[in-house]
Each structure stands twice: as structure tokens, then as C-alpha cells.
Design an enzyme around this catalytic site. Sequence first.
Site, PDB file in Angstrom:
ATOM      1  N   THR A  91       0.824  -1.212   0.000  1.00  0.00           N
ATOM      2  CA  THR A  91       0.000   0.000   0.000  1.00  0.00           C
ATOM      3  C   THR A  91       0.856   1.259   0.000  1.00  0.00           C
ATOM      4  O   THR A  91       1.958   1.271   0.576  1.00  0.00           O
ATOM      5  CB  THR A  91      -0.919  -0.001   1.239  1.00  0.00           C
ATOM      6  OG1 THR A  91      -1.593   1.251   1.309  1.00  0.00           O
ATOM      7  CG2 THR A  91      -0.151  -0.192   2.537  1.00  0.00           C
ATOM      8  N   SER A 129      -2.573   3.252  10.482  1.00  0.00           N
ATOM      9  CA  SER A 129      -3.590   2.378  11.084  1.00  0.00           C
ATOM     10  C   SER A 129      -2.920   1.036  11.361  1.00  0.00           C
ATOM     11  O   SER A 129      -1.823   0.759  10.853  1.00  0.00           O
ATOM     12  CB  SER A 129      -4.763   2.159  10.110  1.00  0.00           C
ATOM     13  OG  SER A 129      -4.353   1.328   9.038  1.00  0.00           O
ATOM     14  N   TYR A 162      -3.882  -1.770  10.210  1.00  0.00           N
ATOM     15  CA  TYR A 162      -3.770  -2.425   8.899  1.00  0.00           C
ATOM     16  C   TYR A 162      -2.508  -1.967   8.166  1.00  0.00           C
ATOM     17  O   TYR A 162      -1.707  -2.794   7.687  1.00  0.00           O
ATOM     18  CB  TYR A 162      -5.010  -2.136   8.030  1.00  0.00           C
ATOM     19  CG  TYR A 162      -4.700  -2.206   6.558  1.00  0.00           C
ATOM     20  CD1 TYR A 162      -4.445  -3.429   5.950  1.00  0.00           C
ATOM     21  CD2 TYR A 162      -4.583  -1.040   5.788  1.00  0.00           C
ATOM     22  CE1 TYR A 162      -4.092  -3.497   4.606  1.00  0.00           C
ATOM     23  CE2 TYR A 162      -4.237  -1.105   4.449  1.00  0.00           C
ATOM     24  CZ  TYR A 162      -3.990  -2.325   3.869  1.00  0.00           C
ATOM     25  OH  TYR A 162      -3.623  -2.395   2.546  1.00  0.00           O
ATOM     26  N   HIS A 163      -2.329  -0.638   8.061  1.00  0.00           N
ATOM     27  CA  HIS A 163      -1.160  -0.134   7.331  1.00  0.00           C
ATOM     28  C   HIS A 163       0.134  -0.597   8.018  1.00  0.00           C
ATOM     29  O   HIS A 163       1.142  -0.867   7.359  1.00  0.00           O
ATOM     30  CB  HIS A 163      -1.208   1.394   7.224  1.00  0.00           C
ATOM     31  CG  HIS A 163      -2.230   1.905   6.237  1.00  0.00           C
ATOM     32  ND1 HIS A 163      -3.454   2.391   6.623  1.00  0.00           N
ATOM     33  CD2 HIS A 163      -2.223   1.988   4.883  1.00  0.00           C
ATOM     34  CE1 HIS A 163      -4.146   2.758   5.545  1.00  0.00           C
ATOM     35  NE2 HIS A 163      -3.424   2.520   4.483  1.00  0.00           N
ATOM     36  N   LYS A 180       1.379  -3.845   6.800  1.00  0.00           N
ATOM     37  CA  LYS A 180       2.042  -3.778   5.481  1.00  0.00           C
ATOM     38  C   LYS A 180       3.495  -3.321   5.633  1.00  0.00           C
ATOM     39  O   LYS A 180       4.355  -3.690   4.839  1.00  0.00           O
ATOM     40  CB  LYS A 180       1.284  -2.830   4.557  1.00  0.00           C
ATOM     41  CG  LYS A 180      -0.108  -3.319   4.204  1.00  0.00           C
ATOM     42  CD  LYS A 180      -0.075  -4.456   3.201  1.00  0.00           C
ATOM     43  CE  LYS A 180      -1.453  -4.900   2.833  1.00  0.00           C
ATOM     44  NZ  LYS A 180      -1.491  -5.943   1.826  1.00  0.00           N
TER      45      LYS A 180
HETATM   46  P1  NAD Z   1     -10.473  -8.039  -0.183  1.00  0.00           P
HETATM   47  O1  NAD Z   1     -10.708  -8.095   1.291  1.00  0.00           O
HETATM   48  O2  NAD Z   1     -11.614  -7.811  -1.091  1.00  0.00           O
HETATM   49  O3  NAD Z   1      -9.730  -9.393  -0.643  1.00  0.00           O
HETATM   50  C1  NAD Z   1      -8.797 -10.087   0.170  1.00  0.00           C
HETATM   51  C2  NAD Z   1      -9.063 -11.567  -0.006  1.00  0.00           C
HETATM   52  O4  NAD Z   1      -8.117 -12.292   0.797  1.00  0.00           O
HETATM   53  C3  NAD Z   1     -10.458 -11.974   0.486  1.00  0.00           C
HETATM   54  O5  NAD Z   1     -11.116 -12.742  -0.501  1.00  0.00           O
HETATM   55  C4  NAD Z   1     -10.194 -12.775   1.764  1.00  0.00           C
HETATM   56  O6  NAD Z   1     -11.157 -13.788   1.972  1.00  0.00           O
HETATM   57  C5  NAD Z   1      -8.785 -13.316   1.498  1.00  0.00           C
HETATM   58  N1  NAD Z   1      -8.011 -13.601   2.729  1.00  0.00           N
HETATM   59  C6  NAD Z   1      -7.787 -12.764   3.774  1.00  0.00           C
HETATM   60  N2  NAD Z   1      -7.073 -13.412   4.713  1.00  0.00           N
HETATM   61  C7  NAD Z   1      -6.828 -14.663   4.242  1.00  0.00           C
HETATM   62  C8  NAD Z   1      -6.161 -15.796   4.769  1.00  0.00           C
HETATM   63  N3  NAD Z   1      -5.615 -15.799   5.991  1.00  0.00           N
HETATM   64  N4  NAD Z   1      -6.117 -16.926   4.021  1.00  0.00           N
HETATM   65  C9  NAD Z   1      -6.698 -16.977   2.789  1.00  0.00           C
HETATM   66  N5  NAD Z   1      -7.357 -15.930   2.245  1.00  0.00           N
HETATM   67  C10 NAD Z   1      -7.409 -14.775   2.965  1.00  0.00           C
HETATM   68  O7  NAD Z   1      -9.316  -6.946  -0.406  1.00  0.00           O
HETATM   69  P2  NAD Z   1      -8.858  -6.254  -1.766  1.00  0.00           P
HETATM   70  O8  NAD Z   1      -9.446  -4.900  -1.809  1.00  0.00           O
HETATM   71  O9  NAD Z   1      -9.011  -7.175  -2.897  1.00  0.00           O
HETATM   72  O10 NAD Z   1      -7.303  -6.072  -1.467  1.00  0.00           O
HETATM   73  C11 NAD Z   1      -6.391  -7.088  -1.849  1.00  0.00           C
HETATM   74  C12 NAD Z   1      -4.978  -6.673  -1.426  1.00  0.00           C
HETATM   75  O11 NAD Z   1      -4.642  -5.443  -2.065  1.00  0.00           O
HETATM   76  C13 NAD Z   1      -4.860  -6.442   0.077  1.00  0.00           C
HETATM   77  O12 NAD Z   1      -3.668  -6.999   0.550  1.00  0.00           O
HETATM   78  C14 NAD Z   1      -4.840  -4.936   0.213  1.00  0.00           C
HETATM   79  O13 NAD Z   1      -4.061  -4.578   1.309  1.00  0.00           O
HETATM   80  C15 NAD Z   1      -4.229  -4.484  -1.097  1.00  0.00           C
HETATM   81  N6  NAD Z   1      -4.709  -3.154  -1.494  1.00  0.00           N
HETATM   82  C16 NAD Z   1      -6.056  -2.915  -1.715  1.00  0.00           C
HETATM   83  C17 NAD Z   1      -6.496  -1.633  -2.074  1.00  0.00           C
HETATM   84  C18 NAD Z   1      -7.947  -1.285  -2.292  1.00  0.00           C
HETATM   85  O14 NAD Z   1      -8.260  -0.096  -2.474  1.00  0.00           O
HETATM   86  N7  NAD Z   1      -8.851  -2.249  -2.307  1.00  0.00           N
HETATM   87  C19 NAD Z   1      -5.536  -0.605  -2.219  1.00  0.00           C
HETATM   88  C20 NAD Z   1      -4.193  -0.871  -1.980  1.00  0.00           C
HETATM   89  C21 NAD Z   1      -3.781  -2.151  -1.620  1.00  0.00           C
HETATM   90  N1  USQ Z   2     -12.597   9.282   3.702  1.00  0.00           N
HETATM   91  C1  USQ Z   2     -13.540  10.301   3.678  1.00  0.00           C
HETATM   92  N2  USQ Z   2     -14.842   9.943   3.602  1.00  0.00           N
HETATM   93  C2  USQ Z   2     -15.261   8.651   3.525  1.00  0.00           C
HETATM   94  C3  USQ Z   2     -14.280   7.609   3.535  1.00  0.00           C
HETATM   95  C4  USQ Z   2     -12.953   7.982   3.629  1.00  0.00           C
HETATM   96  O1  USQ Z   2     -13.233  11.489   3.725  1.00  0.00           O
HETATM   97  O2  USQ Z   2     -16.466   8.405   3.457  1.00  0.00           O
HETATM   98  C5  USQ Z   2     -11.173   9.643   3.781  1.00  0.00           C
HETATM   99  C6  USQ Z   2     -10.400   8.965   4.903  1.00  0.00           C
HETATM  100  O3  USQ Z   2     -10.497   9.703   6.119  1.00  0.00           O
HETATM  101  C7  USQ Z   2      -9.000   8.940   4.312  1.00  0.00           C
HETATM  102  C8  USQ Z   2      -9.222   8.768   2.818  1.00  0.00           C
HETATM  103  O4  USQ Z   2     -10.578   9.157   2.577  1.00  0.00           O
HETATM  104  O5  USQ Z   2      -8.348  10.157   4.490  1.00  0.00           O
HETATM  105  C9  USQ Z   2      -9.017   7.392   2.266  1.00  0.00           C
HETATM  106  O6  USQ Z   2      -9.847   6.454   2.930  1.00  0.00           O
HETATM  107  P1  USQ Z   2     -10.210   5.066   2.226  1.00  0.00           P
HETATM  108  O7  USQ Z   2     -11.070   4.294   3.167  1.00  0.00           O
HETATM  109  O8  USQ Z   2     -10.700   5.298   0.851  1.00  0.00           O
HETATM  110  O9  USQ Z   2      -8.762   4.388   2.051  1.00  0.00           O
HETATM  111  P2  USQ Z   2      -7.738   3.768   3.097  1.00  0.00           P
HETATM  112  O10 USQ Z   2      -8.281   3.659   4.457  1.00  0.00           O
HETATM  113  O11 USQ Z   2      -6.455   4.516   2.954  1.00  0.00           O
HETATM  114  O12 USQ Z   2      -7.549   2.275   2.553  1.00  0.00           O
HETATM  115  C10 USQ Z   2      -7.708   1.898   1.191  1.00  0.00           C
HETATM  116  C11 USQ Z   2      -7.782   0.375   1.158  1.00  0.00           C
HETATM  117  C12 USQ Z   2      -6.450  -0.202   1.656  1.00  0.00           C
HETATM  118  C13 USQ Z   2      -5.300   0.384   0.845  1.00  0.00           C
HETATM  119  C14 USQ Z   2      -5.338   1.904   0.864  1.00  0.00           C
HETATM  120  C15 USQ Z   2      -4.340   2.489  -0.108  1.00  0.00           C
HETATM  121  O13 USQ Z   2      -8.844  -0.100   1.965  1.00  0.00           O
HETATM  122  O14 USQ Z   2      -6.468  -1.615   1.503  1.00  0.00           O
HETATM  123  O15 USQ Z   2      -4.077  -0.040   1.356  1.00  0.00           O
HETATM  124  O16 USQ Z   2      -6.633   2.355   0.416  1.00  0.00           O
HETATM  125  S1  USQ Z   2      -3.652   3.981   0.492  1.00  0.00           S
HETATM  126  O17 USQ Z   2      -4.751   4.900   0.819  1.00  0.00           O
HETATM  127  O18 USQ Z   2      -2.859   4.511  -0.578  1.00  0.00           O
HETATM  128  O19 USQ Z   2      -2.886   3.690   1.682  1.00  0.00           O
END
Ligand code: NAD
Ligand code: USQ
Length: 398
Positions: free
Chosen positions: A145, A187, A189-190, A193
Site C-alpha cells: 500500500t 492504522s 492495517y497499514h 504492510k
Molecule cells: P479483499 O478483502 O476484497 O480481498 C482479500 C481476499 O483475501 C479476500 O477474498 C479474503 O477472503 C482473502 N483472505 C484474507 N485473509 C486470508 C487468509 N488468511 N487466508 C486466505 N485468504 C485470505 O481486499 P482487496 O481490496 O481485494 O485487497 C487485496 C490486497 O490489495 C490487500 O492486501 C490490500 O491490502 C491491497 N490493497 C487494496 C487496495 C484497495 O483499495 N482495495 C488498495 C491498496 C492495496
Molecule cells: N474518507 C472520507 N470519507 C469517507 C471515507 C474515507 O473522507 O467516506 C477519507 C479517509 O479519512 C482517508 C481517505 O478518505 O483520508 C481514504 O480512505 P479510504 O477508506 O478510501 O482508504 P484507506 O483507508 O487509505 O484504505 C484503502 C484500502 C487499503 C489500501 C489503501 C491504499 O482499503 O487496503 O491499502 O486504500 S492507500 O490509501 O494509498 O494507503
Amino acid sequence: MKVLVLGGDGFCGWPTSLHLSDLGHDVTIVDNLSRREIDLELEVESLTPIRPIGERLRVWKQLTGKEITFVHLDLAEEYDRLEALLLEVRPDAIVHFGEQRAAPYSMRNSVAKRYTVDNNVRATHNVLVAIATSGLDIALVHLGTMGVYGYGWSGSAPIPEGYLTVKVPTPDGDIEREILHPANPGSVYHMTKTLDQLLFAFYCANDQLRITDLHQGIVWGTQTPQTVLDERLINRFDYDGDYGTVLNRFLMQAAIGHPLTVHGTGGQTRAFIHIRDTVRCIQIALENPPERGEKVKVFNQVTETHRLRELAEMISKFTGVDIAYLPNPRREAAENELNVSREQFLALGLNPTKLSEGLLEEARDIAMRYKDRADTTKIIARSTWRAGMETSPDLVKG
Ligand code: NAD
Ligand code: USQ
């Protein structure tokens, strides 16, 4: 190429699996379906009607003749099965999406914090140990991320792709060193990573694993050329306060006439990428792996950056919906600059989908089409970074 897609039932993993299968790769999805269980726990569903994984795969085979195998396996808990799977399938590459990915969910309570760390760190470490133990030459592509860098750490200086060159003062004068960009997670979560990054650096140096870490921005959009082929292949669309990401949430809110939920002043600037570009980036990363002995390859997987209030103003202008400035449930700076280096993917042929081009299609084909499935009680973000930061009550009109 034989590819394992870990987390291949999720938002990014499902369209990636179809894209790779469409290109002729032999794809195996590994997933424990935990994301679908979290939907049950939160009592919310994807705005789009996603089908069970078995049906998704049957439809894909009927339409294309291509077979994707599914293995139900928990990466964090079932190490022995994972190791056996690698020896059985002997994949050329693994794409690792299998982690708990929502920042708000990871801050929800002590159970969710501990689950996120246990799940994510153990899953990634198990994958690395299994590759190293297998003795197979498997290239790993991991979804990281942009949040590992933090927001605003380096002011307006461009965020490099993973590594920073620093000067270290010594009695004999300064020496230059390349280090991983300092981690600054916002967070739990972050934070997982950023821990993943250290695991990668270690297994790369010690076992010469070939690893690519993709520092991805916020993914928006829903469909890809493959998921659009049949409604039963549709990708998920999260809009709830924990899993919904900001731009897709704004589009869904506009579709139902809910004020756009901007946190704080909306001064946060974030990086974005369309899901169609995500799947292309994974393909490019798979086609350009590091050599054995090379350091971890890091790409910033981002196509544009936007300040949130400007995004809200743009959507408000084109839909007529109001903007609500809510107390920010997160602990983040009121304003930040974000200047991201992203030359590598562009140099390797990525031709990005621009927000200005994809927005209308997303609003019309997804947000408007499925708006009746929305549960308006799930919109406001209620997971807070510290006690006492609660946001306002629901803002549903009418
Ligand atoms: P998602 O939650 O939709 O998909 C994750 C998948 O992994 C799910 O299907 C879940 O069941 C599976 N999973 C989780 N833990 C597991 C485990 N222990 N064993 C087997 N399967 C497992 O998430 P996404 O949005 O598709 O994100 C995928 C990846 O990309 C994540 O690692 C996330 O951090 C990264 N990412 C997502 C975004 C975004 O905006 N969605 C942005 C940046 C990075
Ligand atoms: N935000 C709002 N209003 C909303 C929802 C979010 O203002 O209704 C703001 C949040 O406070 C934050 C920003 O929008 O400042 C982004 O929030 P988000 O929920 O869209 O994204 P984030 O929490 O950062 O997480 C998402 C994915 C995560 C990925 C990350 C990439 O869930 O898996 O790692 O985006 S990044 O943002 O580049 O770290």
C-alpha cells in the site's frame, strides 16, 4: 505460467484471476473466504450481487472454456497445507492479496486489531517460508500500500518507489546509503504492510527469493473486461463505513442522494488507481520479476492523486448531491501534499484509465444500477482511531 492467486475471491483478486486466466495462464485461487464472513459479521453486503466462488468459476468455464482451480485454505493458520500445495502445483509465480485490508476495520476494537496483525503478518510469513522451503524458483508479487510511506512525511518531495538515498555522517565524511523509505503507518492495517516489507527484505537477502512489492493507492471502479461478461462474474463493491473506499463510497452516496461523507476538511490528498489498471499492473509485474539475488522490487501502483474535498466537489457538481463535512473518525493530518514517483509502470507500458473518463461509467453502470441494494444505516464510518472520536448520526435524506 502457473500462478497461484492468494485472496483471489476478493475485490482485486477476482478480476486479476480472470485477467490472468484470459491471458492463458493456469490460475489457482487460494482463499479462506474470510472477507465474505466479515460481511456477515458487519451485516452488510456488496452493493453488487456477487455470486459464490463455485458459481463464479463454473460460469467462467462455460463462457471461456478456461478452468480456474479453487483451494479453500487459510494462509495464516494452515501452513502445512500451503507448503504441500506449492509442491503439488509447482507454480511459477504467486500473487498475494490474502490479507485483511480495511484500515477502519483494523481499528474497530481489540479483537479486530489483533486479528489483522495475526492474519496479515502470519499469512505473509507463511507464504515466504513455504516458498523458501519448497526449493522452487517461485516469483512472489505482493499487494502492498501507499500507506506504508505515510501521508505528508516528506512534504512536497516526491515519494520514491520504495527506496530512499540518504547521507550518513561518519568521521571520514558523509557516505551514501540506499534504505527502505521510512515506514509511517496510519492504522493497524497499514502497520501490517510495513511489517511485511521487513519480512520481504529478510527473505530476499537470506534465501534469494524473487519478490515484487506493489505499493498500491486506493482502488476505485468495479468492472474489468472479464467481470463484465456476465452478471454472475460481477466484482464486489464495498460501500460500508469499514470496507468502502472513498471514491466508490462517494459515487454510491450520490446515486442514493446521501450527502457525500467528507471526513474533516477533506484536506487529505490520496493516490488512486482504477481496478482495470490494477489487473494490468499485476500482469506487468509478473512479466518483469527481479532476478535471483536482486533486492525487493518496489513499484508505486498509482495513476493519479486527488485532494478529497476536490473529489467531493467534482461529484457534487455532476450529480447535484450535497457535501457533509463530518468530524474525522481517523487520526490523520488536516491537509497533506502527495507527490508520488510512478515512472516504472508507465515505462513498462501502462496506459492509465483517467478518473475523468471512468467516473461516468461507474456512476451509471454500478452505483445507479444497484442503488436499491444499499443499506443506508451502514454508510457512516463508525470505527474510530481513539475513543471519543465518534462521527455524527446518519445523514440520510428523506
Ligand atoms: P479483499 O478483502 O476484497 O480481498 C482479500 C481476499 O483475501 C479476500 O477474498 C479474503 O477472503 C482473502 N483472505 C484474507 N485473509 C486470508 C487468509 N488468511 N487466508 C486466505 N485468504 C485470505 O481486499 P482487496 O481490496 O481485494 O485487497 C487485496 C490486497 O490489495 C490487500 O492486501 C490490500 O491490502 C491491497 N490493497 C487494496 C487496495 C484497495 O483499495 N482495495 C488498495 C491498496 C492495496
Ligand atoms: N474518507 C472520507 N470519507 C469517507 C471515507 C474515507 O473522507 O467516506 C477519507 C479517509 O479519512 C482517508 C481517505 O478518505 O483520508 C481514504 O480512505 P479510504 O477508506 O478510501 O482508504 P484507506 O483507508 O487509505 O484504505 C484503502 C484500502 C487499503 C489500501 C489503501 C491504499 O482499503 O487496503 O491499502 O486504500 S492507500 O490509501 O494509498 O494507503
